[in-house]
Write a protein that holds these residues in place. Structure first.
Motif, PDB file in Angstrom:
ATOM      1  N   GLU A 151     -77.035  24.790  -1.983  1.00 52.03           N
ATOM      2  CA  GLU A 151     -77.293  23.902  -0.846  1.00 52.03           C
ATOM      3  C   GLU A 151     -76.707  22.507  -1.039  1.00 52.03           C
ATOM      4  O   GLU A 151     -76.748  21.686  -0.119  1.00 52.03           O
ATOM      5  N   ASP A 152     -76.153  22.224  -2.214  1.00 48.79           N
ATOM      6  CA  ASP A 152     -75.447  20.959  -2.412  1.00 48.79           C
ATOM      7  C   ASP A 152     -74.014  21.024  -1.899  1.00 48.79           C
ATOM      8  O   ASP A 152     -73.304  20.009  -1.895  1.00 48.79           O
ATOM      9  N   THR A 153     -73.577  22.203  -1.476  1.00 50.22           N
ATOM     10  CA  THR A 153     -72.233  22.358  -0.943  1.00 50.22           C
ATOM     11  C   THR A 153     -72.049  21.481   0.286  1.00 50.22           C
ATOM     12  O   THR A 153     -72.818  21.567   1.244  1.00 50.22           O
ATOM     13  N   ALA A 154     -71.043  20.616   0.222  1.00 46.68           N
ATOM     14  CA  ALA A 154     -70.810  19.663   1.311  1.00 46.68           C
ATOM     15  C   ALA A 154     -69.559  18.844   0.990  1.00 46.68           C
ATOM     16  O   ALA A 154     -69.036  18.906  -0.123  1.00 46.68           O
ATOM     17  N   ILE A 155     -69.131  18.098   1.970  1.00 50.08           N
ATOM     18  CA  ILE A 155     -68.144  17.054   1.714  1.00 50.08           C
ATOM     19  C   ILE A 155     -68.924  15.793   1.352  1.00 50.08           C
ATOM     20  O   ILE A 155     -69.848  15.406   2.085  1.00 50.08           O
ATOM     21  N   TYR A 156     -68.566  15.178   0.258  1.00 48.62           N
ATOM     22  CA  TYR A 156     -69.244  13.980  -0.216  1.00 48.62           C
ATOM     23  C   TYR A 156     -68.367  12.766   0.086  1.00 48.62           C
ATOM     24  O   TYR A 156     -67.177  12.740  -0.259  1.00 48.62           O
ATOM     25  N   ALA A 216     -72.765  18.744   5.166  1.00 45.95           N
ATOM     26  CA  ALA A 216     -72.584  20.189   5.033  1.00 45.95           C
ATOM     27  C   ALA A 216     -72.106  20.752   6.370  1.00 45.95           C
ATOM     28  O   ALA A 216     -72.312  20.129   7.425  1.00 45.95           O
ATOM     29  N   PRO A 217     -71.489  21.913   6.349  1.00 47.71           N
ATOM     30  CA  PRO A 217     -70.993  22.513   7.604  1.00 47.71           C
ATOM     31  C   PRO A 217     -72.107  22.664   8.630  1.00 47.71           C
ATOM     32  O   PRO A 217     -73.172  23.201   8.332  1.00 47.71           O
ATOM     33  N   GLY A 218     -71.849  22.171   9.827  1.00 51.81           N
ATOM     34  CA  GLY A 218     -72.815  22.300  10.905  1.00 51.81           C
ATOM     35  C   GLY A 218     -74.002  21.359  10.819  1.00 51.81           C
ATOM     36  O   GLY A 218     -74.935  21.472  11.627  1.00 51.81           O
ATOM     37  N   LYS A 219     -73.989  20.438   9.871  1.00 46.17           N
ATOM     38  CA  LYS A 219     -75.109  19.514   9.709  1.00 46.17           C
ATOM     39  C   LYS A 219     -74.652  18.074   9.830  1.00 46.17           C
ATOM     40  O   LYS A 219     -73.462  17.772   9.718  1.00 46.17           O
TER      41      LYS A 219
END
Length: 115
Positions: free
Chosen positions: A87-92, A40-43
């Motif tokens: 909160e599942d928003t991310a690059i997978y 996720a952004p910033g994580k």
């Protein structure tokens, strides 16, 4: 050289579902463990699911909502995601590991969940 290509990401509303795919080629039969990560952004990148023959494991945050599977005939790894949350928003990313521990990565697919 093993190549991994993810697909299936997109923009979905909270509560929706997606199926991510990861097509493997170029010696993929040498891969023993396959995994899905997300960032996720910033994580930091985190492991969400893994599969070795007969055994699957999931991060606590996705248990009951994510299902990892592998079709060896099609050299494809899947991640079925249900009941998506913002909160599942991310690059997978998918990853494959060979017997000697070499790790291969795909380029990632974006999943965005709107509330």
């Amino acid at each position: 050289q093993v190549q991994l290509v993810e697909s299936g990401g997109g923009l979905v509303q909270a509560g929706g579902s997606l199926r991510l795919s990861c097509a493997a080629s170029g010696g993929s039969r040498s891969i023993i463990t396959m995994e899905w990560y997300r960032q996720a952004p910033g994580k930091q990148r985190e492991l969400v699911a893994s599969i070795i023959p007969g055994v699957t494991n999931y991060a606590d945050s996705v248990k009951g909502r994510f299902t990892i599977s592998r079709d060896n005939a099609k050299n494809t790894l899947y991640l079925q995601i249900s009941n998506l949350r913002p909160e599942d928003t991310a690059i997978y990313f998918c990853s494959g590991r060979g017997a000697l521990g070499t790790q291969y990565w795909g380029q990632g697919t974006q999943v965005t969940v709107s509330s």
